[in-house]
Design an enzyme around this catalytic site. Structure first.
Site, mmCIF file in Angstrom:
data_model
loop_
_atom_site.group_PDB
_atom_site.id
_atom_site.type_symbol
_atom_site.label_atom_id
_atom_site.label_comp_id
_atom_site.label_asym_id
_atom_site.label_seq_id
_atom_site.Cartn_x
_atom_site.Cartn_y
_atom_site.Cartn_z
ATOM 1 N N ASN A 9 0.859 -1.178 0.000
ATOM 2 C CA ASN A 9 0.000 0.000 0.000
ATOM 3 C C ASN A 9 0.901 1.234 0.000
ATOM 4 O O ASN A 9 1.459 1.595 1.031
ATOM 5 C CB ASN A 9 -0.897 -0.043 1.260
ATOM 6 C CG ASN A 9 -1.747 1.202 1.410
ATOM 7 O OD1 ASN A 9 -1.812 2.041 0.520
ATOM 8 N ND2 ASN A 9 -2.402 1.329 2.556
ATOM 9 N N LYS A 11 0.175 4.249 -0.276
ATOM 10 C CA LYS A 11 -0.466 5.444 0.313
ATOM 11 C C LYS A 11 -0.216 6.667 -0.575
ATOM 12 O O LYS A 11 -0.108 6.516 -1.788
ATOM 13 C CB LYS A 11 0.018 5.640 1.753
ATOM 14 C CG LYS A 11 -0.185 4.359 2.583
ATOM 15 C CD LYS A 11 -0.092 4.570 4.050
ATOM 16 C CE LYS A 11 -0.312 3.243 4.754
ATOM 17 N NZ LYS A 11 -0.322 3.333 6.208
ATOM 18 N N HIS A 94 -9.776 1.199 4.620
ATOM 19 C CA HIS A 94 -8.532 1.386 5.372
ATOM 20 C C HIS A 94 -8.805 2.337 6.535
ATOM 21 O O HIS A 94 -9.602 3.263 6.418
ATOM 22 C CB HIS A 94 -7.446 1.964 4.446
ATOM 23 C CG HIS A 94 -6.083 1.933 5.073
ATOM 24 N ND1 HIS A 94 -5.682 2.869 5.998
ATOM 25 C CD2 HIS A 94 -5.052 1.065 4.938
ATOM 26 C CE1 HIS A 94 -4.445 2.569 6.395
ATOM 27 N NE2 HIS A 94 -4.043 1.484 5.768
ATOM 28 N N GLU A 96 -7.220 4.737 7.626
ATOM 29 C CA GLU A 96 -6.979 6.154 7.304
ATOM 30 C C GLU A 96 -8.188 6.743 6.574
ATOM 31 O O GLU A 96 -8.525 7.910 6.763
ATOM 32 C CB GLU A 96 -5.676 6.282 6.486
ATOM 33 C CG GLU A 96 -4.460 6.068 7.385
ATOM 34 C CD GLU A 96 -3.229 5.490 6.695
ATOM 35 O OE1 GLU A 96 -3.137 5.531 5.462
ATOM 36 O OE2 GLU A 96 -2.337 4.995 7.427
ATOM 37 N N GLU A 166 -5.837 -5.055 10.221
ATOM 38 C CA GLU A 166 -4.819 -4.043 10.491
ATOM 39 C C GLU A 166 -5.133 -3.306 11.786
ATOM 40 O O GLU A 166 -5.900 -2.326 11.780
ATOM 41 C CB GLU A 166 -4.779 -3.023 9.347
ATOM 42 C CG GLU A 166 -4.388 -3.587 8.010
ATOM 43 C CD GLU A 166 -3.722 -2.529 7.135
ATOM 44 O OE1 GLU A 166 -2.635 -2.810 6.619
ATOM 45 O OE2 GLU A 166 -4.269 -1.421 6.997
ATOM 46 N N GLY A 172 2.167 2.026 10.810
ATOM 47 C CA GLY A 172 3.134 3.116 10.705
ATOM 48 C C GLY A 172 3.819 3.469 12.009
ATOM 49 O O GLY A 172 4.475 4.499 12.122
ATOM 50 N N SER A 212 3.034 -2.414 10.244
ATOM 51 C CA SER A 212 4.482 -2.508 10.475
ATOM 52 C C SER A 212 5.084 -3.861 10.086
ATOM 53 O O SER A 212 6.011 -4.347 10.734
ATOM 54 C CB SER A 212 4.827 -2.155 11.930
ATOM 55 O OG SER A 212 4.444 -0.817 12.210
HETATM 56 P P1 PGA Z 1 2.567 0.118 7.660
HETATM 57 O O1 PGA Z 1 1.135 0.395 6.978
HETATM 58 O O2 PGA Z 1 3.112 -1.146 7.063
HETATM 59 O O3 PGA Z 1 3.388 1.319 7.301
HETATM 60 O O4 PGA Z 1 2.334 -0.013 9.131
HETATM 61 C C1 PGA Z 1 0.262 -0.648 6.705
HETATM 62 C C2 PGA Z 1 -1.030 -0.118 6.130
HETATM 63 O O5 PGA Z 1 -1.504 0.932 6.580
HETATM 64 O O6 PGA Z 1 -1.614 -0.725 5.206
#
Ligand code: PGA
Length: 248
Positions: A9, A11, A94, A96, A166, A172, A212
């Site tokens: 992803n 982003k 997601h 976000e 997730e 993140g 992560s």
């Molecule tokens: P990350 O993000 O691997 O940077 O923790 C995962 C995601 O939000 O899909």
């Protein structure tokens, strides 16, 4: 046997020119024999990414779309536009999108239904906040998210959905759920799906872990019984992603 699926992803990272550079670094080294590999890029990069990935088995996805077919929805893109540009996967729900852009369970359900009726393959995200994890009510929350997302989704469409668990506290932050914590919830999600549908969907639906994931923890996570790969954010923008895909 469920085939693993590892999706990057990206982003809101990578311009068109950066997309070319990153794909050039990754494409020949990500093995797609045992794993479905998906680059989930910003929509504006899809056409370029498609061109760069010619001759590989790496798939493309986008991170969002709107559930209407066309019309006065300034700033949005449709499922048909995504497919026509050459992507086949789409991330839905997601955290976000849920938190920053206020997408609720009802909208996520509409998007899941629309993705399937259009022929897009959805990666449906779910996951709890740190507060709910600490309170101990995270399973109730996830059950609600899953039940609501799958409302009116047919058995065959459910089978073609990838779920990504997730936990928000692990996204993140560098703080990964332990492989046991991730497995516990992925197994729980599989059970919910079994109750909503049947044993066939339960044992064949693919459930990823995200939060992560990196080259150091991918193997331990992906070898768990109910974890069928990962949704990878930060580490998908680096050559490290190769080692995550080739985790074996
Ligand atoms: P990350 O993000 O691997 O940077 O923790 C995962 C995601 O939000 O899909």
């Amino acid at each position: 046997m469920r085939k693993k699926i590892v999706a990057g992803n990206w982003k809101m990272n990578m311009t068109v020119s950066e997309t070319k550079d990153l794909i050039a670094k990754l494409k020949d080294k990500c093995s797609t024999n045992d794993v479905d590999v998906v680059f989930v890029v910003p929509s504006i990069d899809v056409t370029t990414a498609k061109e760069c990935l010619k001759g590989t088995n790496i798939k493309l996805g986008t991170q969002n779309f709107y559930y209407e077919d066309k019309g006065a929805f300034t700033g949005e893109i449709s499922a048909k536009m995504i497919l026509d540009a050459g992507a086949e996967y789409v991330i839905i729900g997601h955290s976000e999108r849920r938190n920053i852009f206020k997408e609720d369970d009802a909208m996520i359900n509409k998007k899941l239904l629309k993705a399937h009726s259009s022929g897009l393959k959805p990666i449906l995200c779910c996951g709890e906040s740190l507060e709910l994890r600490e309170k101990g009510t995270y399973k109730d929350f996830i059950e609600k998210q899953i039940k609501s997302a799958f409302e009116n989704v047919s058995e065959s469409d459910a089978l073609n959905t990838v779920i990504a668990y997730e936990p928000i506290w692990a996204i993140g932050t560098g703080k990964t759920a332990t492989s046991d914590e991730a497995e516990e919830v992925c197994k729980f999600i599989r059970e919910i799906i079994g109750k909503l549908y049947n044993d066939n969907v339960k044992s064949n639906i693919r459930i990823q872990y995200g939060g992560s994931v990196n080259a150091g923890n991918a193997r331990e996570l992906f070898e768990k019984e109910d974890i069928d790969g990962g949704l990878v954010g930060g580490a998908s923008l680096k050559e490290e992603f190769i080692n995550i895909v080739n985790y074996k």
